[in-house]
Design a protein around this motif. Sequence first.
Motif, short mmCIF file in Angstrom:
data_model
loop_
_atom_site.label_atom_id
_atom_site.label_comp_id
_atom_site.label_asym_id
_atom_site.label_seq_id
_atom_site.Cartn_x
_atom_site.Cartn_y
_atom_site.Cartn_z
N PRO A 70 0.79 -1.23 0.00
CA PRO A 70 0.00 0.00 0.00
C PRO A 70 0.82 1.28 0.00
CG PRO A 70 -0.04 -1.01 2.16
CD PRO A 70 0.67 -1.98 1.25
N GLU A 71 2.10 1.19 0.34
CA GLU A 71 2.92 2.40 0.38
C GLU A 71 3.31 2.91 -1.00
OE1 GLU A 71 5.76 -1.08 0.58
OE2 GLU A 71 3.86 -0.57 1.52
N LEU A 72 3.11 2.09 -2.03
CA LEU A 72 3.48 2.49 -3.39
C LEU A 72 2.29 3.06 -4.15
CD1 LEU A 72 5.64 -0.53 -4.60
CD2 LEU A 72 6.40 1.59 -3.57
N ARG A 73 2.53 4.13 -4.89
CA ARG A 73 1.55 4.62 -5.86
C ARG A 73 2.05 4.15 -7.21
NH1 ARG A 73 -2.23 8.85 -4.95
NH2 ARG A 73 -2.41 9.15 -2.72
N LEU A 74 1.22 3.40 -7.91
CA LEU A 74 1.64 2.74 -9.12
C LEU A 74 0.81 3.17 -10.32
CD1 LEU A 74 1.69 -0.81 -7.52
CD2 LEU A 74 3.69 0.63 -7.93
N THR A 75 1.36 2.93 -11.50
CA THR A 75 0.57 3.09 -12.72
C THR A 75 -0.30 1.85 -12.85
OG1 THR A 75 2.17 1.95 -14.14
CG2 THR A 75 2.47 4.34 -13.83
N GLY A 76 -1.22 1.88 -13.76
CA GLY A 76 -2.08 0.72 -14.00
C GLY A 76 -1.29 -0.50 -14.42
N GLU A 77 -0.30 -0.30 -15.29
CA GLU A 77 0.52 -1.42 -15.75
C GLU A 77 1.34 -2.00 -14.60
OE1 GLU A 77 0.35 -2.88 -18.74
OE2 GLU A 77 -1.27 -1.46 -19.13
N GLN A 78 1.85 -1.15 -13.73
CA GLN A 78 2.60 -1.63 -12.57
C GLN A 78 1.69 -2.39 -11.61
OE1 GLN A 78 4.17 2.26 -11.52
NE2 GLN A 78 6.26 1.45 -11.74
N ALA A 79 0.46 -1.90 -11.42
CA ALA A 79 -0.48 -2.60 -10.54
C ALA A 79 -0.80 -3.98 -11.11
CB ALA A 79 -1.76 -1.78 -10.37
N ARG A 80 -0.99 -4.05 -12.42
CA ARG A 80 -1.24 -5.35 -13.05
C ARG A 80 -0.03 -6.27 -12.88
NH1 ARG A 80 -2.83 -5.74 -19.19
NH2 ARG A 80 -0.58 -5.77 -19.45
N ALA A 81 1.17 -5.72 -13.03
CA ALA A 81 2.38 -6.51 -12.83
C ALA A 81 2.44 -7.03 -11.39
CB ALA A 81 3.63 -5.69 -13.16
N GLY A 82 2.04 -6.20 -10.43
CA GLY A 82 2.01 -6.63 -9.04
C GLY A 82 1.00 -7.74 -8.79
N MET A 83 -0.15 -7.64 -9.43
CA MET A 83 -1.14 -8.71 -9.31
C MET A 83 -0.63 -10.00 -9.95
SD MET A 83 -3.74 -7.61 -7.60
CE MET A 83 -4.90 -8.91 -7.98
N GLU A 84 0.02 -9.87 -11.10
CA GLU A 84 0.58 -11.05 -11.76
C GLU A 84 1.69 -11.67 -10.92
OE1 GLU A 84 1.74 -9.58 -15.59
OE2 GLU A 84 -0.31 -9.44 -16.31
N LEU A 85 2.52 -10.83 -10.33
CA LEU A 85 3.58 -11.32 -9.44
C LEU A 85 2.98 -12.09 -8.26
CD1 LEU A 85 6.54 -11.46 -8.53
CD2 LEU A 85 6.24 -9.19 -7.53
N ASP A 86 1.94 -11.55 -7.67
CA ASP A 86 1.27 -12.22 -6.56
C ASP A 86 0.75 -13.58 -6.99
OD1 ASP A 86 -0.20 -12.78 -4.17
OD2 ASP A 86 -1.98 -11.92 -5.12
N GLU A 87 0.13 -13.67 -8.15
CA GLU A 87 -0.40 -14.96 -8.62
C GLU A 87 0.72 -15.96 -8.88
OE1 GLU A 87 -3.24 -14.90 -11.75
OE2 GLU A 87 -4.81 -14.19 -10.40
N ILE A 88 1.79 -15.51 -9.48
CA ILE A 88 2.92 -16.40 -9.76
C ILE A 88 3.48 -16.95 -8.45
CG2 ILE A 88 5.30 -16.51 -10.63
CD1 ILE A 88 4.39 -14.33 -12.72
N LEU A 89 3.67 -16.06 -7.46
CA LEU A 89 4.25 -16.48 -6.19
C LEU A 89 3.27 -17.27 -5.32
CD1 LEU A 89 6.25 -13.25 -5.28
CD2 LEU A 89 7.12 -15.37 -6.30
N SER A 90 1.98 -17.17 -5.60
CA SER A 90 0.97 -17.87 -4.82
C SER A 90 0.74 -19.30 -5.29
CB SER A 90 -0.36 -17.11 -4.87
OG SER A 90 -0.22 -15.86 -4.26
N ASP A 91 1.30 -19.67 -6.41
CA ASP A 91 1.08 -21.00 -6.97
C ASP A 91 2.18 -21.95 -6.50
OD1 ASP A 91 0.54 -23.26 -8.43
OD2 ASP A 91 0.43 -22.23 -10.36
N PRO A 92 1.86 -22.90 -5.61
CA PRO A 92 2.90 -23.80 -5.11
C PRO A 92 3.50 -24.70 -6.18
CG PRO A 92 0.74 -24.41 -4.24
CD PRO A 92 0.56 -23.16 -5.02
N ASP A 93 2.79 -24.93 -7.29
CA ASP A 93 3.33 -25.76 -8.37
C ASP A 93 4.47 -25.07 -9.12
OD1 ASP A 93 1.50 -27.74 -7.76
OD2 ASP A 93 0.01 -26.99 -9.20
N MET A 94 4.61 -23.76 -8.92
CA MET A 94 5.62 -22.99 -9.65
C MET A 94 6.95 -22.87 -8.91
SD MET A 94 4.28 -22.05 -12.45
CE MET A 94 2.70 -22.07 -13.20
N VAL A 95 7.05 -23.46 -7.74
CA VAL A 95 8.24 -23.29 -6.90
C VAL A 95 9.52 -23.68 -7.63
CG1 VAL A 95 9.40 -24.13 -4.83
CG2 VAL A 95 7.00 -23.51 -4.74
#
Length: 171
Positions: A70-95
Amino acid sequence: MKEQSPFRATARAGAQRGEAAVTPALAGTAQEDPAVTIQISTRAMTSDVSPEYAIRVAGKSGAWRLSWLPELRLTGEQARAGMELDEILSDPDMVYEETAHLRAAVRARRLGIPVEHAVIVLVQRMNERMERADAVEWDAEPEPAGPHPRTGGRQDWVPATSGARSRHRWG
């Protein structure tokens, strides 16, 4: 003088490089990574995989904020990248998948943070959610079977008081 976060400076640099914000025309479009399941509207980004989200900050700035950064103010593309990063890191099959590590590094670079920082923050948030769930579960446990310790199993027992902290016996 107020100390500025290095992450905020990097996010602002992304905006200066011309990274576009998510516009209504982009809302609902396909992602560049088919494994990512993010719903994008003009005000929020949500995931089918993770409880984390991104919201658009009120005002004309067009800035976005991630629930987990929450401390970051992001562009829309950066926010989407952050959401994608969260999904990648949340998938245990991707370890152990090297391509997932590379995709995570690219998304983290777009945010201006190390992948390790993202992992630590997301794990901390997951632990906080689990602790809250455990606390709710603990409070919601049913009474144990068997006689109540105060009544000794007697069904006709009536407490000496009724009502909130009243010593007066109500008829």
